[in-house]
Design a protein around this motif. Structure first.
Motif, PDB file in Angstrom:
ATOM      1  N   ASN A  56      36.180  35.629  41.767  1.00 58.68           N
ATOM      2  CA  ASN A  56      36.905  35.484  40.504  1.00 58.68           C
ATOM      3  C   ASN A  56      38.401  35.646  40.785  1.00 58.68           C
ATOM      4  OD1 ASN A  56      38.104  35.730  37.993  1.00 58.68           O
ATOM      5  ND2 ASN A  56      36.555  37.115  37.159  1.00 58.68           N
ATOM      6  N   ASP A  58      40.903  35.644  38.924  1.00 59.20           N
ATOM      7  CA  ASP A  58      41.674  36.299  37.868  1.00 59.20           C
ATOM      8  C   ASP A  58      41.686  37.821  37.978  1.00 59.20           C
ATOM      9  OD1 ASP A  58      42.414  33.907  36.587  1.00 59.20           O
ATOM     10  OD2 ASP A  58      40.472  33.798  35.566  1.00 59.20           O
ATOM     11  N   VAL A  59      41.059  38.368  39.026  1.00 62.89           N
ATOM     12  CA  VAL A  59      41.056  39.829  39.170  1.00 62.89           C
ATOM     13  C   VAL A  59      41.772  40.266  40.451  1.00 62.89           C
ATOM     14  CG1 VAL A  59      39.067  40.340  37.724  1.00 62.89           C
ATOM     15  CG2 VAL A  59      38.700  39.699  40.114  1.00 62.89           C
ATOM     16  N   CYS A  93      33.092  40.645  39.965  1.00 66.90           N
ATOM     17  CA  CYS A  93      33.649  40.589  38.607  1.00 66.90           C
ATOM     18  C   CYS A  93      33.053  39.387  37.892  1.00 66.90           C
ATOM     19  CB  CYS A  93      35.175  40.504  38.634  1.00 66.90           C
ATOM     20  SG  CYS A  93      35.896  40.862  37.007  1.00 66.90           S
ATOM     21  N   LYS A 240      37.624  34.836  31.172  1.00 64.60           N
ATOM     22  CA  LYS A 240      39.055  34.885  31.464  1.00 64.60           C
ATOM     23  C   LYS A 240      39.724  36.054  30.741  1.00 64.60           C
ATOM     24  CE  LYS A 240      42.934  31.774  32.215  1.00 64.60           C
ATOM     25  NZ  LYS A 240      42.762  31.840  33.662  1.00 64.60           N
ATOM     26  N   GLU A 241      39.394  36.228  29.460  1.00 63.89           N
ATOM     27  CA  GLU A 241      39.965  37.340  28.692  1.00 63.89           C
ATOM     28  C   GLU A 241      39.484  38.678  29.245  1.00 63.89           C
ATOM     29  OE1 GLU A 241      40.011  39.101  24.108  1.00 63.89           O
ATOM     30  OE2 GLU A 241      38.936  37.245  24.574  1.00 63.89           O
ATOM     31  N   SER A 243      38.479  39.305  32.292  1.00 60.20           N
ATOM     32  CA  SER A 243      39.026  39.526  33.636  1.00 60.20           C
ATOM     33  C   SER A 243      40.417  40.148  33.566  1.00 60.20           C
ATOM     34  CB  SER A 243      39.086  38.210  34.412  1.00 60.20           C
ATOM     35  OG  SER A 243      37.784  37.697  34.622  1.00 60.20           O
ATOM     36  N   ALA A 244      41.245  39.666  32.631  1.00 54.56           N
ATOM     37  CA  ALA A 244      42.595  40.214  32.496  1.00 54.56           C
ATOM     38  C   ALA A 244      42.553  41.686  32.105  1.00 54.56           C
ATOM     39  CB  ALA A 244      43.381  39.411  31.457  1.00 54.56           C
ATOM     40  N   ALA A 245      41.675  42.020  31.160  1.00 56.71           N
ATOM     41  CA  ALA A 245      41.561  43.412  30.721  1.00 56.71           C
ATOM     42  C   ALA A 245      41.004  44.301  31.829  1.00 56.71           C
ATOM     43  CB  ALA A 245      40.673  43.496  29.480  1.00 56.71           C
ATOM     44  N   ARG A 247      41.100  43.718  35.094  1.00 59.86           N
ATOM     45  CA  ARG A 247      42.092  43.809  36.174  1.00 59.86           C
ATOM     46  C   ARG A 247      43.102  44.918  35.882  1.00 59.86           C
ATOM     47  NH1 ARG A 247      44.940  38.943  35.529  1.00 59.86           N
ATOM     48  NH2 ARG A 247      46.185  40.137  34.052  1.00 59.86           N
ATOM     49  N   ASP A 248      43.580  44.959  34.643  1.00 61.81           N
ATOM     50  CA  ASP A 248      44.566  45.978  34.275  1.00 61.81           C
ATOM     51  C   ASP A 248      43.983  47.385  34.349  1.00 61.81           C
ATOM     52  OD1 ASP A 248      46.365  43.965  33.866  1.00 61.81           O
ATOM     53  OD2 ASP A 248      46.174  43.937  31.683  1.00 61.81           O
ATOM     54  N   THR A 251      43.472  48.418  37.997  1.00 63.79           N
ATOM     55  CA  THR A 251      44.772  48.750  38.579  1.00 63.79           C
ATOM     56  C   THR A 251      45.229  50.135  38.122  1.00 63.79           C
ATOM     57  OG1 THR A 251      45.385  46.413  38.634  1.00 63.79           O
ATOM     58  CG2 THR A 251      47.177  48.003  38.769  1.00 63.79           C
TER      59      THR A 251
END
Length: 258
Positions: A56, A58-59, A93, A240-241, A243-245, A247-248, A251
């Motif tokens: 993925n 996006d991560v 992911c 996609k949505e 993955s962004a959440a 990932r943050d 991190t």
């Protein structure tokens, strides 16, 4: 009166289908397989290496270095000049499914295999239509359809984290890591983290073999290993949505180890 009765029945089916399934606000959970305690030091230099073998894109945890810099750490390019080495590999992911839930990804710990056949027996042991009256079957199918339309979608991400900190004294440490199974000929994720440089330990022709590797390390460094897992849950959530959440949050959680 008859229409009203039908309306009430349909409303009841809708509520039954929605109950326990609708999450309108995104819910995110983060867990770690083991606690990490770094030795306090005035040396705030760190070298960061991130890998993403999840498939993925996006991560990518590209913002990890910036997070550490914001906390007062000096991120250096030369690992030989760093007090701490942070190595992260995002191993999974995607949508949660049997074998890749938040708890199963966490259970094996650092380096554990991703995915299993868990849940197959439960899926095959469901009720037969032969034991359901016709009226109940129709109502059940309608309720199940409504539940499917409104059920939550859950995505999970897992990242293996290794931190090596330099010490003034010589440390003798026993490190045990879960390994495999991985496909034949595919490098083991541990090699990507620099922990063990090896191919898959799965014997030819023997699928599904899991092993653990124990090393005794001696030197002026201490190794910490953990798996950080995050899940995102919401009705009609897309990858996609999510993955962004995720990932943050990954991190944030990994930088929080420092």
């Amino acid at each position: 009166m008859e229409r009203r009765t039908i309306g009430v029945a349909l409303a009841s089916l809708w509520l039954a289908g929605c109950a326990g399934h609708m999450t309108l606000a995104k819910e995110i959970q983060v867990k770690t397989s083991a606690s990490v305690f770094l030795t306090p030091t005035a040396d705030k230099t760190v070298h960061v290496t991130t890998r993403n073998t999840s498939g993925n894109p996006d991560v990518e945890l590209a913002g990890l270095a910036d997070r550490l810099a914001a906390k007062g750490y000096q991120v250096v390019d030369d690992p030989a000049k760093a007090h701490a080495l942070l190595q992260v590999n995002t191993v999974y992911c995607d949508k949660s499914k049997p074998g890749t839930t938040l708890d199963t990804l966490l259970a094996g710990g650092f380096g554990a295999a991703v995915g299993s056949a868990a849940g197959t027996a439960a899926a095959l042991s469901g009720s037969s239509f032969k034991s359901i009256p016709i009226a109940g079957a129709v109502g059940g199918l309608l309720g199940a359809g409504l539940a499917k339309a409104t059920e939550d979608t859950v995505y999970v991400c897992a990242a293996d984290v290794q931190i090596i900190e330099r010490t003034e004294e010589t440390v003798q440490q026993q490190v045990t890591t879960n390994v495999g199974p991985t496909p034949q000929g595919v490098p083991n994720p541990l090699g990507l983290l620099g922990g063990l440089n090896m191919q898959s330990l799965q014997p030819p022709g023997v699928p599904g073999v899991s092993q653990s590797v124990t090393e005794v390390r001696s030197g002026k460094q201490r190794t910490h290993q953990t798996r950080v897992v995050a899940s995102a849950q919401q009705m009609w959530l897309d990858l996609k949505e999510a993955s962004a959440a995720l990932r943050d949050r990954l991190t944030e959680a990994i930088s929080g180890l420092f």
